[in-house]
Write a protein that holds these residues in place. Sequence first.
Motif, mmCIF file in Angstrom:
data_model
loop_
_atom_site.group_PDB
_atom_site.id
_atom_site.type_symbol
_atom_site.label_atom_id
_atom_site.label_comp_id
_atom_site.label_asym_id
_atom_site.label_seq_id
_atom_site.Cartn_x
_atom_site.Cartn_y
_atom_site.Cartn_z
ATOM 1 N N GLY A 133 0.813 -1.211 0.000
ATOM 2 C CA GLY A 133 0.000 0.000 0.000
ATOM 3 C C GLY A 133 0.842 1.255 0.000
ATOM 4 N N ALA A 134 1.932 1.244 0.777
ATOM 5 C CA ALA A 134 2.823 2.401 0.822
ATOM 6 C C ALA A 134 3.434 2.666 -0.548
ATOM 7 C CB ALA A 134 3.917 2.176 1.865
ATOM 8 N N ALA A 135 3.809 1.581 -1.245
ATOM 9 C CA ALA A 135 4.425 1.724 -2.560
ATOM 10 C C ALA A 135 3.436 2.246 -3.597
ATOM 11 C CB ALA A 135 5.002 0.382 -3.011
ATOM 12 N N ILE A 136 2.195 1.764 -3.534
ATOM 13 C CA ILE A 136 1.196 2.132 -4.548
ATOM 14 C C ILE A 136 0.520 3.464 -4.231
ATOM 15 C CG2 ILE A 136 -0.993 1.463 -5.606
ATOM 16 C CD1 ILE A 136 -0.149 -1.448 -5.260
ATOM 17 N N VAL A 137 0.067 3.611 -2.986
ATOM 18 C CA VAL A 137 -0.695 4.810 -2.613
ATOM 19 C C VAL A 137 0.210 5.997 -2.311
ATOM 20 C CG1 VAL A 137 -2.353 5.756 -0.962
ATOM 21 C CG2 VAL A 137 -2.563 3.377 -1.720
ATOM 22 N N ASP A 138 1.280 5.743 -1.548
ATOM 23 C CA ASP A 138 2.167 6.836 -1.140
ATOM 24 C C ASP A 138 3.341 7.025 -2.092
ATOM 25 O OD1 ASP A 138 0.536 7.046 1.068
ATOM 26 O OD2 ASP A 138 1.878 5.940 2.407
ATOM 27 N N ASN A 139 3.440 6.175 -3.116
ATOM 28 C CA ASN A 139 4.589 6.207 -4.041
ATOM 29 C C ASN A 139 5.915 5.982 -3.318
ATOM 30 O OD1 ASN A 139 2.886 6.794 -6.254
ATOM 31 N ND2 ASN A 139 2.948 8.977 -5.790
ATOM 32 N N ALA A 140 5.864 5.338 -2.172
ATOM 33 C CA ALA A 140 7.067 5.084 -1.378
ATOM 34 C C ALA A 140 7.645 3.721 -1.756
ATOM 35 C CB ALA A 140 6.734 5.140 0.113
ATOM 36 N N TRP A 141 8.271 3.647 -2.919
ATOM 37 C CA TRP A 141 8.794 2.377 -3.425
ATOM 38 C C TRP A 141 9.868 1.797 -2.501
ATOM 39 C CZ3 TRP A 141 13.957 2.861 -4.015
ATOM 40 C CH2 TRP A 141 14.468 4.137 -4.263
ATOM 41 N N TRP A 142 10.478 2.656 -1.709
ATOM 42 C CA TRP A 142 11.537 2.210 -0.798
ATOM 43 C C TRP A 142 10.997 1.465 0.421
ATOM 44 C CZ3 TRP A 142 10.386 7.212 -2.098
ATOM 45 C CH2 TRP A 142 9.641 7.929 -1.157
ATOM 46 N N MET A 143 9.725 1.619 0.738
ATOM 47 C CA MET A 143 9.204 0.987 1.943
ATOM 48 C C MET A 143 9.204 -0.539 1.848
ATOM 49 S SD MET A 143 8.420 1.881 4.936
ATOM 50 C CE MET A 143 8.848 0.378 5.796
ATOM 51 N N PHE A 172 11.181 -7.409 -1.615
ATOM 52 C CA PHE A 172 12.259 -6.840 -2.438
ATOM 53 C C PHE A 172 11.781 -6.668 -3.881
ATOM 54 C CE2 PHE A 172 16.283 -7.113 -4.844
ATOM 55 C CZ PHE A 172 16.985 -6.087 -4.212
ATOM 56 N N ALA A 173 11.073 -7.667 -4.383
ATOM 57 C CA ALA A 173 10.562 -7.598 -5.749
ATOM 58 C C ALA A 173 9.518 -6.488 -5.894
ATOM 59 C CB ALA A 173 9.956 -8.945 -6.145
ATOM 60 N N ILE A 174 8.649 -6.360 -4.889
ATOM 61 C CA ILE A 174 7.630 -5.298 -4.931
ATOM 62 C C ILE A 174 8.288 -3.930 -5.019
ATOM 63 C CG2 ILE A 174 5.850 -4.119 -3.580
ATOM 64 C CD1 ILE A 174 5.042 -6.880 -2.493
ATOM 65 N N GLY A 175 9.350 -3.746 -4.218
ATOM 66 C CA GLY A 175 10.049 -2.470 -4.228
ATOM 67 C C GLY A 175 10.674 -2.159 -5.574
ATOM 68 N N LEU A 176 11.344 -3.132 -6.165
ATOM 69 C CA LEU A 176 12.004 -2.911 -7.450
ATOM 70 C C LEU A 176 10.992 -2.713 -8.571
ATOM 71 C CD1 LEU A 176 14.993 -5.430 -7.385
ATOM 72 C CD2 LEU A 176 14.992 -2.980 -6.890
ATOM 73 N N LEU A 179 9.614 0.720 -8.263
ATOM 74 C CA LEU A 179 10.629 1.711 -8.636
ATOM 75 C C LEU A 179 10.703 1.897 -10.142
ATOM 76 C CD1 LEU A 179 13.116 3.518 -8.177
ATOM 77 C CD2 LEU A 179 14.492 1.434 -8.042
ATOM 78 N N PHE A 180 10.773 0.786 -10.867
ATOM 79 C CA PHE A 180 10.990 0.891 -12.314
ATOM 80 C C PHE A 180 9.696 1.082 -13.101
ATOM 81 C CE2 PHE A 180 14.873 -1.257 -10.849
ATOM 82 C CZ PHE A 180 15.823 -0.416 -11.434
ATOM 83 N N LEU A 181 8.650 0.345 -12.755
ATOM 84 C CA LEU A 181 7.399 0.496 -13.486
ATOM 85 C C LEU A 181 6.700 1.810 -13.140
ATOM 86 C CD1 LEU A 181 5.822 -3.091 -13.527
ATOM 87 C CD2 LEU A 181 7.334 -1.974 -15.198
ATOM 88 N N ALA A 185 12.787 5.605 -11.277
ATOM 89 C CA ALA A 185 14.193 5.221 -11.327
ATOM 90 C C ALA A 185 15.122 6.356 -11.757
ATOM 91 C CB ALA A 185 14.378 4.025 -12.263
ATOM 92 N N ASP A 186 14.574 7.405 -12.393
ATOM 93 C CA ASP A 186 15.432 8.520 -12.808
ATOM 94 C C ASP A 186 15.628 9.538 -11.688
ATOM 95 O OD1 ASP A 186 12.910 9.593 -12.672
ATOM 96 O OD2 ASP A 186 12.877 10.345 -14.728
ATOM 97 N N PHE A 187 14.889 9.367 -10.591
ATOM 98 C CA PHE A 187 15.014 10.237 -9.408
ATOM 99 C C PHE A 187 14.852 11.725 -9.772
ATOM 100 C CE2 PHE A 187 17.552 6.423 -8.504
ATOM 101 C CZ PHE A 187 16.867 5.961 -7.388
#
Length: 283
Positions: A133-143, A172-176, A179-181, A185-187
């Motif tokens: 949820g953090a990765a999708i909703v908050d865009n926090a791919w690092w979580m 780990f896979a969810i985070g990566l 990040l890329f999809l 990744a260009d920060f």
Amino acid sequence: MTHPVHKFSSLARPVEPQYPTNLAVLILLPLIAISLFVWLVMNDSAMVEAGKTALLGMLAAFLAWALGREMDPDHNATGFIALGLTVLAVGLGYSLDLLSLAALLFAVRVINRTVGPPARLGDLVTLVLLCLGAAIVDNAWWMPLLGALALAIDEYFERSSLPQRLAIPALFAIGLITLFLGGYADFAALETLVRGWVVAVVVITVLVAINIPNTDEIHSKMDALDTPCDRRRVQIGMAMILMAGVASVLGGQASLTGALAIWAVLAASLAGRNITLEKSADD
């Protein structure tokens, strides 16, 4: 003190009102919601929107307090200072990333074992869902990456269950993938950072990083076990909170301000050790 919920979860920490500081939190939370609602309405917010923000602000304040208790188990003041700073941030109009905050809270509890036993299957599922949820909703791919790291650190200290070992590569896979999809990744978001905020982040980061190795032996006991929390685990949990705060910078200014509750905890830890409140064994 063990609690019936510990039969089902090793990460849940019920707020027991028999402890004065916990009772104070239970009293403060509705007052925070009411105060935020009145403040927002007075500043021309619509009633429905003000009510929603007030409730979310109350939840953010509670999570910040709980995370502050994980950051500094022996000093209740840290949690209360974090709570106050979080309420201030909401009152000033900042929208906080609650899923990231909750995911971090669970990840840190996996490491520092303030409850005691290793994470159960339900805890692992909850952590994975919160990180997703953090990765999708908050865009926090690092979580998700930090969640995987937390589980791996716990595995280093003590061999874990098969579900926990499987959750590590999954997170780990969810985070990566995020990040890329998600196109992060260009920060490029780093260009949106405001210089004054970056200076504040650097100062807090350096001071907290100095503070962590100087942590004394932990006197607080695990909730479900009659033994003190492990100092090394607690220190690594502190470092995890710091890493989450620093990672939020990668998402740019919006992400940094969304993580203000995490930074509130980090800032509070710098002052909390110098303030004495009555000790509470549970939160």
